[in-house]
Design an enzyme around this catalytic site. Sequence first.
Site, PDB file in Angstrom:
ATOM      1  N   TYR A 189      24.564   1.077   9.440  1.00 56.83           N
ATOM      2  CA  TYR A 189      24.399  -0.129   8.624  1.00 56.83           C
ATOM      3  C   TYR A 189      25.706  -0.232   7.841  1.00 56.83           C
ATOM      4  O   TYR A 189      26.342   0.806   7.598  1.00 56.83           O
ATOM      5  CB  TYR A 189      23.258   0.107   7.623  1.00 56.83           C
ATOM      6  CG  TYR A 189      22.226  -1.007   7.442  1.00 56.83           C
ATOM      7  CD1 TYR A 189      21.650  -1.648   8.531  1.00 56.83           C
ATOM      8  CD2 TYR A 189      21.797  -1.392   6.159  1.00 56.83           C
ATOM      9  CE1 TYR A 189      20.671  -2.624   8.344  1.00 56.83           C
ATOM     10  CE2 TYR A 189      20.824  -2.362   5.969  1.00 56.83           C
ATOM     11  CZ  TYR A 189      20.263  -2.972   7.061  1.00 56.83           C
ATOM     12  OH  TYR A 189      19.300  -3.927   6.872  1.00 56.83           O
ATOM     13  N   THR A 226      -9.314 -27.271  10.780  1.00 58.31           N
ATOM     14  CA  THR A 226      -8.187 -26.799   9.957  1.00 58.31           C
ATOM     15  C   THR A 226      -8.032 -25.273   9.986  1.00 58.31           C
ATOM     16  O   THR A 226      -6.926 -24.765  10.185  1.00 58.31           O
ATOM     17  CB  THR A 226      -8.370 -27.285   8.498  1.00 58.31           C
ATOM     18  OG1 THR A 226      -8.561 -28.695   8.524  1.00 58.31           O
ATOM     19  CG2 THR A 226      -7.168 -26.942   7.647  1.00 58.31           C
ATOM     20  N   ASP A 281      11.633   3.440   4.447  1.00 58.69           N
ATOM     21  CA  ASP A 281      10.553   3.409   5.450  1.00 58.69           C
ATOM     22  C   ASP A 281      11.091   3.120   6.851  1.00 58.69           C
ATOM     23  O   ASP A 281      10.601   3.630   7.850  1.00 58.69           O
ATOM     24  CB  ASP A 281       9.469   2.394   5.061  1.00 58.69           C
ATOM     25  CG  ASP A 281       9.984   0.974   4.798  1.00 58.69           C
ATOM     26  OD1 ASP A 281      11.218   0.757   4.708  1.00 58.69           O
ATOM     27  OD2 ASP A 281       9.134   0.058   4.695  1.00 58.69           O
ATOM     28  N   ARG A 282      12.146   2.301   6.912  1.00 58.03           N
ATOM     29  CA  ARG A 282      12.714   1.948   8.214  1.00 58.03           C
ATOM     30  C   ARG A 282      13.387   3.161   8.850  1.00 58.03           C
ATOM     31  O   ARG A 282      13.296   3.395  10.052  1.00 58.03           O
ATOM     32  CB  ARG A 282      13.728   0.804   8.049  1.00 58.03           C
ATOM     33  CG  ARG A 282      13.112  -0.432   7.405  1.00 58.03           C
ATOM     34  CD  ARG A 282      14.135  -1.539   7.212  1.00 58.03           C
ATOM     35  NE  ARG A 282      14.526  -2.159   8.464  1.00 58.03           N
ATOM     36  CZ  ARG A 282      15.551  -3.015   8.589  1.00 58.03           C
ATOM     37  NH1 ARG A 282      16.291  -3.303   7.537  1.00 58.03           N
ATOM     38  NH2 ARG A 282      15.819  -3.545   9.750  1.00 58.03           N
ATOM     39  N   ASN A 332       0.814  -1.221   0.000  1.00 62.53           N
ATOM     40  CA  ASN A 332       0.000   0.000   0.000  1.00 62.53           C
ATOM     41  C   ASN A 332       0.843   1.264   0.000  1.00 62.53           C
ATOM     42  O   ASN A 332       1.972   1.269   0.509  1.00 62.53           O
ATOM     43  CB  ASN A 332      -0.878   0.052   1.251  1.00 62.53           C
ATOM     44  CG  ASN A 332      -1.968  -1.006   1.230  1.00 62.53           C
ATOM     45  OD1 ASN A 332      -2.742  -1.094   0.277  1.00 62.53           O
ATOM     46  ND2 ASN A 332      -2.036  -1.818   2.268  1.00 62.53           N
ATOM     47  N   ILE A 333       0.229   2.310  -0.548  1.00 58.86           N
ATOM     48  CA  ILE A 333       0.810   3.651  -0.421  1.00 58.86           C
ATOM     49  C   ILE A 333      -0.073   4.373   0.588  1.00 58.86           C
ATOM     50  O   ILE A 333      -1.290   4.406   0.424  1.00 58.86           O
ATOM     51  CB  ILE A 333       0.757   4.420  -1.754  1.00 58.86           C
ATOM     52  CG1 ILE A 333       1.541   3.676  -2.848  1.00 58.86           C
ATOM     53  CG2 ILE A 333       1.268   5.859  -1.583  1.00 58.86           C
ATOM     54  CD1 ILE A 333       1.422   4.312  -4.232  1.00 58.86           C
ATOM     55  N   VAL A 334       0.533   4.900   1.645  1.00 63.21           N
ATOM     56  CA  VAL A 334      -0.238   5.717   2.579  1.00 63.21           C
ATOM     57  C   VAL A 334       0.174   7.144   2.316  1.00 63.21           C
ATOM     58  O   VAL A 334       1.364   7.461   2.281  1.00 63.21           O
ATOM     59  CB  VAL A 334       0.031   5.314   4.049  1.00 63.21           C
ATOM     60  CG1 VAL A 334      -0.831   6.148   4.989  1.00 63.21           C
ATOM     61  CG2 VAL A 334      -0.272   3.828   4.253  1.00 63.21           C
TER      62      VAL A 334
HETATM   63  N1  LIG Z   1      -6.327  -1.454   8.078  1.00 61.94           N
HETATM   64  C1  LIG Z   1      -5.949  -2.712   7.843  1.00 61.94           C
HETATM   65  N2  LIG Z   1      -6.518  -3.775   8.477  1.00 61.94           N
HETATM   66  C2  LIG Z   1      -6.106  -5.020   8.244  1.00 61.94           C
HETATM   67  N3  LIG Z   1      -5.129  -5.346   7.397  1.00 61.94           N
HETATM   68  C3  LIG Z   1      -4.551  -4.369   6.739  1.00 61.94           C
HETATM   69  C4  LIG Z   1      -4.914  -2.994   6.929  1.00 61.94           C
HETATM   70  N4  LIG Z   1      -4.117  -2.259   6.147  1.00 61.94           N
HETATM   71  C5  LIG Z   1      -3.300  -3.112   5.517  1.00 61.94           C
HETATM   72  N5  LIG Z   1      -3.563  -4.377   5.851  1.00 61.94           N
HETATM   73  C6  LIG Z   1      -2.835  -5.547   5.384  1.00 61.94           C
HETATM   74  O1  LIG Z   1      -1.574  -5.518   6.035  1.00 61.94           O
HETATM   75  C7  LIG Z   1      -0.545  -5.933   5.147  1.00 61.94           C
HETATM   76  C8  LIG Z   1       0.558  -4.924   5.179  1.00 61.94           C
HETATM   77  O2  LIG Z   1       0.042  -3.693   4.785  1.00 61.94           O
HETATM   78  P1  LIG Z   1       0.908  -2.377   4.762  1.00 61.94           P
HETATM   79  O3  LIG Z   1       1.309  -2.008   6.143  1.00 61.94           O
HETATM   80  O4  LIG Z   1       0.160  -1.360   4.017  1.00 61.94           O
HETATM   81  O5  LIG Z   1       2.183  -2.913   3.948  1.00 61.94           O
HETATM   82  P2  LIG Z   1       3.302  -2.159   3.111  1.00 61.94           P
HETATM   83  O6  LIG Z   1       3.795  -1.031   3.969  1.00 61.94           O
HETATM   84  O7  LIG Z   1       4.335  -3.201   2.873  1.00 61.94           O
HETATM   85  O8  LIG Z   1       2.680  -1.671   1.847  1.00 61.94           O
HETATM   86  C9  LIG Z   1      -1.166  -6.086   3.794  1.00 61.94           C
HETATM   87  O9  LIG Z   1      -1.230  -7.443   3.519  1.00 61.94           O
HETATM   88  C10 LIG Z   1      -2.553  -5.475   3.905  1.00 61.94           C
HETATM   89  O10 LIG Z   1      -3.500  -6.206   3.187  1.00 61.94           O
HETATM   90  C1  LIG Z   2      12.181  -4.648   4.284  1.00 61.85           C
HETATM   91  C2  LIG Z   2      11.254  -3.935   3.321  1.00 61.85           C
HETATM   92  C3  LIG Z   2      10.958  -4.837   2.132  1.00 61.85           C
HETATM   93  C4  LIG Z   2       9.924  -3.597   4.044  1.00 61.85           C
HETATM   94  O1  LIG Z   2       9.016  -3.046   3.127  1.00 61.85           O
HETATM   95  P1  LIG Z   2       7.414  -3.052   3.314  1.00 61.85           P
HETATM   96  O2  LIG Z   2       7.044  -4.279   4.048  1.00 61.85           O
HETATM   97  O3  LIG Z   2       7.095  -1.805   4.141  1.00 61.85           O
HETATM   98  O4  LIG Z   2       6.822  -2.950   1.969  1.00 61.85           O
HETATM   99  C5  LIG Z   2      11.891  -2.572   2.867  1.00 61.85           C
HETATM  100  O5  LIG Z   2      12.189  -1.787   3.983  1.00 61.85           O
HETATM  101  C6  LIG Z   2      13.125  -2.792   2.032  1.00 61.85           C
HETATM  102  O6  LIG Z   2      13.042  -3.085   0.871  1.00 61.85           O
HETATM  103  N1  LIG Z   2      14.329  -2.628   2.664  1.00 61.85           N
HETATM  104  C7  LIG Z   2      15.605  -2.787   2.011  1.00 61.85           C
HETATM  105  C8  LIG Z   2      16.512  -3.731   2.740  1.00 61.85           C
HETATM  106  C9  LIG Z   2      16.918  -3.298   4.138  1.00 61.85           C
HETATM  107  O7  LIG Z   2      16.220  -2.508   4.791  1.00 61.85           O
HETATM  108  O8  LIG Z   2      17.986  -3.762   4.594  1.00 61.85           O
HETATM  109  K   LIG Z   3       5.497   0.404   5.336  1.00 61.03           K
END
Ligand SMILES: Nc1ncnc2c1ncn2[C@@H]1O[C@H](COP(=O)(O)OP(=O)(O)O)[C@@H](O)[C@H]1O
Ligand SMILES: CC(C)(COP(=O)(O)O)[C@@H](O)C(=O)NCCC(=O)O
Ligand SMILES: [K+]
Length: 255
Positions: free
Chosen positions: A100, A184, A109-110, A11-13
């Site tokens: 690092y 299950t 993001d980290r 997702n993009i926030v």
């Molecule tokens: N509000 C929410 N409630 C439950 N699950 C969610 C919600 N928002 C995102 N997710 C789920 O959590 C997972 C991680 O989402 P997100 O934090 O947006 O990931 P990323 O930062 O990697 O894009 C995804 O699989 C998404 O479907």
């Molecule tokens: C570890 C991640 C894939 C997490 O991304 P996300 O789950 O937020 O989509 C991202 O921070 C990334 O690609 N990091 C590069 C490798 C590292 O942080 O060492």
């Molecule tokens: K993220």
Amino acid sequence: MILVFDVGNTNIVLGVYEGKNLLKYWRISTDKNKTSDEYGMLINQLFEYNGFKLNEIEAVVISSVVPPLMYSLQAMSIKYCNKEPLIVGPGIKTGMNIRYDDPKQVGADRIVNAIAAYEKYGGPTIIVDFGTATTFCAVSEEGDYLGGAIAPGIKISSEALFQRAAKLPKIELVKPKTVICKNTVNSMQSGIIYGYVGMVDYIVERMKKEMKGEVKNVVCTGGLSTLIASESKTINRVDKLLTLEGLRIIYERNK
Ligand SMILES: Nc1ncnc2c1ncn2[C@@H]1O[C@H](COP(=O)(O)OP(=O)(O)O)[C@@H](O)[C@H]1O
Ligand SMILES: CC(C)(COP(=O)(O)O)[C@@H](O)C(=O)NCCC(=O)O
Ligand SMILES: [K+]
């Protein structure tokens, strides 16, 4: 006002800040095939719906871990917001020493999360982000980024289970009442959720032992944070908007 983007693999926030106030935020899916015009139209609609004007944007800040989307978002920012975006990456002022091996390798993001957590809660602190991947990051008392751990995300882990085992179905990620389950679906929910909670607490405990000083705050963020935080012994704060807050702080430091 400023427009911030946290581009994750799922997702993009995006959020709109007026000074320190988050006026509004939205979650849209990450689609590598969308063009700058498609993202521009989407943002235009979100703005119109909420009574905001694109020409009131003073700056655009982007943190992305999805390189193929960078071009579209950068072009979108220039064409629709009339601003060259501030992109979190080498060359910008983070105010954080990144310890690092190769600082360029750390997911943006980290770093953004680490900056926000240190600013809000002080150090030493640990951040857990439940996204597509689950990331753990350690920040020292002095505010240095020490590194951390990356684990498969809870959703992709559960998807692997039903994709690879013929008799296992796709399940909803909800907590079963007991760990010993008699069907299950509940058994899978138990293994995934309680197993995941155990993994999180174990990693956090081990990280604490490797860090100097007492870690008072373990903060989590990301789509699936409430589910795990409610069971975890080590996580004591849920901060769903941590990444957006970090983007705002980075903007202030680079003005
Ligand atoms: N509000 C929410 N409630 C439950 N699950 C969610 C919600 N928002 C995102 N997710 C789920 O959590 C997972 C991680 O989402 P997100 O934090 O947006 O990931 P990323 O930062 O990697 O894009 C995804 O699989 C998404 O479907
Ligand atoms: C570890 C991640 C894939 C997490 O991304 P996300 O789950 O937020 O989509 C991202 O921070 C990334 O690609 N990091 C590069 C490798 C590292 O942080 O060492
Ligand atoms: K993220």
